[in-house]
Design a protein around this motif. Sequence first.
Motif, PDB file in Angstrom:
ATOM      1  N   SER A   1      28.882  -7.100  17.810  1.00 12.32           N
ATOM      2  CA  SER A   1      27.588  -7.460  17.224  1.00 12.32           C
ATOM      3  C   SER A   1      26.801  -6.220  16.811  1.00 12.32           C
ATOM      4  O   SER A   1      27.016  -5.117  17.319  1.00 12.32           O
ATOM      5  CB  SER A   1      26.761  -8.287  18.212  1.00 12.32           C
ATOM      6  N   ALA A   2      25.886  -6.434  15.868  1.00 13.51           N
ATOM      7  CA  ALA A   2      24.973  -5.380  15.414  1.00 13.51           C
ATOM      8  C   ALA A   2      23.549  -5.888  15.573  1.00 13.51           C
ATOM      9  O   ALA A   2      23.249  -7.041  15.230  1.00 13.51           O
ATOM     10  CB  ALA A   2      25.258  -5.025  13.955  1.00 13.51           C
ATOM     11  N   LEU A   3      22.667  -5.044  16.097  1.00  7.18           N
ATOM     12  CA  LEU A   3      21.264  -5.425  16.271  1.00  7.18           C
ATOM     13  C   LEU A   3      20.523  -5.170  14.964  1.00  7.18           C
ATOM     14  O   LEU A   3      20.518  -4.056  14.442  1.00  7.18           O
ATOM     15  CB  LEU A   3      20.631  -4.613  17.406  1.00  7.18           C
ATOM     16  N   TRP A   4      19.892  -6.220  14.448  1.00  8.91           N
ATOM     17  CA  TRP A   4      19.228  -6.127  13.139  1.00  8.91           C
ATOM     18  C   TRP A   4      18.025  -7.060  13.143  1.00  8.91           C
ATOM     19  O   TRP A   4      18.168  -8.259  13.337  1.00  8.91           O
ATOM     20  CB  TRP A   4      20.224  -6.515  12.042  1.00  8.91           C
ATOM     21  N   PHE A   5      16.834  -6.503  12.982  1.00  7.36           N
ATOM     22  CA  PHE A   5      15.591  -7.267  12.965  1.00  7.36           C
ATOM     23  C   PHE A   5      15.472  -8.214  14.164  1.00  7.36           C
ATOM     24  O   PHE A   5      15.124  -9.383  14.033  1.00  7.36           O
ATOM     25  CB  PHE A   5      15.441  -8.041  11.654  1.00  7.36           C
ATOM     26  N   GLY A   6      15.784  -7.686  15.341  1.00  9.37           N
ATOM     27  CA  GLY A   6      15.542  -8.432  16.571  1.00  9.37           C
ATOM     28  C   GLY A   6      16.579  -9.471  16.926  1.00  9.37           C
ATOM     29  O   GLY A   6      16.360 -10.262  17.844  1.00  9.37           O
TER      30      GLY A   6
ATOM     31  N   PHE B   1      32.249 -16.725   8.971  1.00  5.84           N
ATOM     32  CA  PHE B   1      30.809 -16.959   9.055  1.00  5.84           C
ATOM     33  C   PHE B   1      30.087 -15.696   9.530  1.00  5.84           C
ATOM     34  O   PHE B   1      30.647 -14.901  10.291  1.00  5.84           O
ATOM     35  CB  PHE B   1      30.504 -18.095  10.036  1.00  5.84           C
ATOM     36  N   LEU B   2      28.862 -15.556   9.086  1.00  2.00           N
ATOM     37  CA  LEU B   2      27.955 -14.568   9.670  1.00  2.00           C
ATOM     38  C   LEU B   2      27.019 -15.336  10.593  1.00  2.00           C
ATOM     39  O   LEU B   2      26.334 -16.264  10.161  1.00  2.00           O
ATOM     40  CB  LEU B   2      27.147 -13.845   8.593  1.00  2.00           C
ATOM     41  N   CYS B   3      26.992 -14.952  11.863  1.00  2.00           N
ATOM     42  CA  CYS B   3      26.179 -15.652  12.859  1.00  2.00           C
ATOM     43  C   CYS B   3      25.154 -14.706  13.465  1.00  2.00           C
ATOM     44  O   CYS B   3      25.308 -13.479  13.433  1.00  2.00           O
ATOM     45  CB  CYS B   3      27.065 -16.210  13.975  1.00  2.00           C
ATOM     46  N   CYS B   4      24.114 -15.291  14.023  1.00  2.00           N
ATOM     47  CA  CYS B   4      23.117 -14.480  14.724  1.00  2.00           C
ATOM     48  C   CYS B   4      22.606 -15.248  15.928  1.00  2.00           C
ATOM     49  O   CYS B   4      22.679 -16.479  15.986  1.00  2.00           O
ATOM     50  CB  CYS B   4      21.960 -14.100  13.800  1.00  2.00           C
ATOM     51  N   GLU B   5      22.107 -14.510  16.898  1.00  2.00           N
ATOM     52  CA  GLU B   5      21.512 -15.121  18.077  1.00  2.00           C
ATOM     53  C   GLU B   5      20.394 -14.229  18.589  1.00  2.00           C
ATOM     54  O   GLU B   5      20.332 -13.035  18.285  1.00  2.00           O
ATOM     55  CB  GLU B   5      22.559 -15.353  19.161  1.00  2.00           C
ATOM     56  N   VAL B   6      19.513 -14.824  19.351  1.00  2.00           N
ATOM     57  CA  VAL B   6      18.347 -14.108  19.866  1.00  2.00           C
ATOM     58  C   VAL B   6      18.790 -12.939  20.730  1.00  2.00           C
ATOM     59  O   VAL B   6      19.698 -13.058  21.549  1.00  2.00           O
ATOM     60  CB  VAL B   6      17.455 -15.061  20.684  1.00  2.00           C
ATOM     61  N   ALA B   7      18.140 -11.783  20.511  1.00  2.00           N
ATOM     62  CA  ALA B   7      18.386 -10.601  21.346  1.00  2.00           C
ATOM     63  C   ALA B   7      17.167 -10.402  22.230  1.00  2.00           C
ATOM     64  O   ALA B   7      16.123  -9.954  21.774  1.00  2.00           O
ATOM     65  CB  ALA B   7      18.622  -9.373  20.469  1.00  2.00           C
ATOM     66  N   SER B   8      17.283 -10.750  23.483  1.00  2.00           N
ATOM     67  CA  SER B   8      16.127 -10.732  24.380  1.00  2.00           C
ATOM     68  C   SER B   8      15.595  -9.336  24.635  1.00  2.00           C
ATOM     69  O   SER B   8      14.426  -9.154  24.951  1.00  2.00           O
ATOM     70  CB  SER B   8      16.489 -11.387  25.717  1.00  2.00           C
ATOM     71  N   ASP B   9      16.460  -8.319  24.490  1.00  2.00           N
ATOM     72  CA  ASP B   9      16.026  -6.951  24.760  1.00  2.00           C
ATOM     73  C   ASP B   9      15.622  -6.225  23.493  1.00  2.00           C
ATOM     74  O   ASP B   9      15.547  -5.005  23.450  1.00  2.00           O
ATOM     75  CB  ASP B   9      17.139  -6.164  25.457  1.00  2.00           C
ATOM     76  N   SER B  10      15.317  -6.984  22.426  1.00  2.00           N
ATOM     77  CA  SER B  10      15.006  -6.368  21.137  1.00  2.00           C
ATOM     78  C   SER B  10      13.724  -5.562  21.184  1.00  2.00           C
ATOM     79  O   SER B  10      12.759  -5.926  21.844  1.00  2.00           O
ATOM     80  CB  SER B  10      14.872  -7.445  20.059  1.00  2.00           C
TER      81      SER B  10
END
Length: 470
Positions: A339-344, A364-373
């Motif tokens: 994963s890559a961190l991008w805009f939280g 697919f490109l997927c995203c999920e909440v990053a709690s430590d953003s």
Amino acid sequence: MAGPEARASALEDGLDEEGHYYDFLRFYKRGEVCDRNIRLKILDESKEGPEAAGCEEIPVSSIVLAAKSLVLQKMIFAGMQESDKGAPMSIKVTAEEKEAFKEMLHFLYAGSLSPRLHDPATDVREVVRLLVVGDKFEVPSLMGAVLKCLSKREKSIPDSAVLVEQLPETLFQIGRIKKVADEARAHIIEAFKDVSMTWNSEIFEFFESNPNVMEILLQSEELEADSEEEILEKALSWIRGCYQSESERRHVVSKLLPQVRFFCLSGEYLERLLAVPEMQSKPTQALINAALRFRAYSDAKKEVVRKAFVQRKGVREVHLEIINDFVLGDQRTRMTSRSALWFGKKWYIMLSRKGDSVRTVGVFLCCEVASDSLHGSSSTVDDVETKFFVKIWPEGIWKSCGSVGRTALNGLLTGGKLSGCGPGNPLKTSWADARRSERLLGSTGAVTIRVVARRFQSSEDSQQWAHQTL
């Protein structure tokens, strides 16, 4: 004689000098208390040379003027030709400077600006001209009053455009004036940094026929766009809309294009530019040809001059690129990249076996909440446009295998569905055939997938949240 820096320092020290502790306004132009006349010679700017179009004499008190203006003090007392007490002090001004000069005289007597200058309806150009006159005649208390007046005006794009265009750079040695100019510049960039959304005909009317504002935008690292090509295309559209003749367009292009990052343009686009009518001047053709030569350099040579082709910070930040190798096995039905961190949010590529009778490869490109953003709340909606590529062997080139238009993703599980998007069956083959394809696997034994996402600022016309069953 004091140098420019010493002069600027002395002016800045006097910006906060209070003027309201004296009020001689009731004596302004009262002949019985005036000992000199100022003769304003209004220059006719429509004619060549400094020919006066008219004169206006104003009775003044030497002591009032000398107390607040170093330049007028020297004219009165320092043995200049104007120091002849019986002769008027002649000062040449344009029609616009005349009004600013008379406003300065009002300030010298009253210790405050005229009420109309504090009116939001007053053209900010008048305020800027008064600041320039205050500098010309070295009246720091007037300049300080003007800066306070500017600070109380509500920010607007037209005002910021005027400040950027008309504040002389010679005044930037004074820190507070440079701050005003920098804030105006930042205001314009913030308003127009989203090139895709804001660079259109309605917005361009704010700085119609003002290449200085466009130049400031093109100088900015913060511009957000699909690519440098989009930035240049939008700039050319503005030029064509503002200037009718081809010679005018070429002149403006020559002024603005040094701010364009030609080395970030594709070779195909550069070739097309060679034939564009506005691009036919020698300096512009030289920029294009230099970029074409750069495209032919080896990677080692490109690295030597890499600073010349670094993408703008804004372009980089609104783009996400993930590349990953996937080994297609018999057992696993889903695989994910790192994963890559991008805009939280954490973003990743996911491959899945889809279908019942014939299993295909879903990407697919997927995203999920990053709690430590560190980017704040990560449950906000991201409006993204996505392009998918697969590496083809033995050429080792990227082949486009699909795209998804702007889709709003929030990174949350909804009804068991992941937040993501994909083109369905981008490889146009079954899972089993993909495992055996030399064109897809090459010598690595893995399928190499590349996904490029472009994030847009939130807008009222953003699409509804989209959640695809993966």
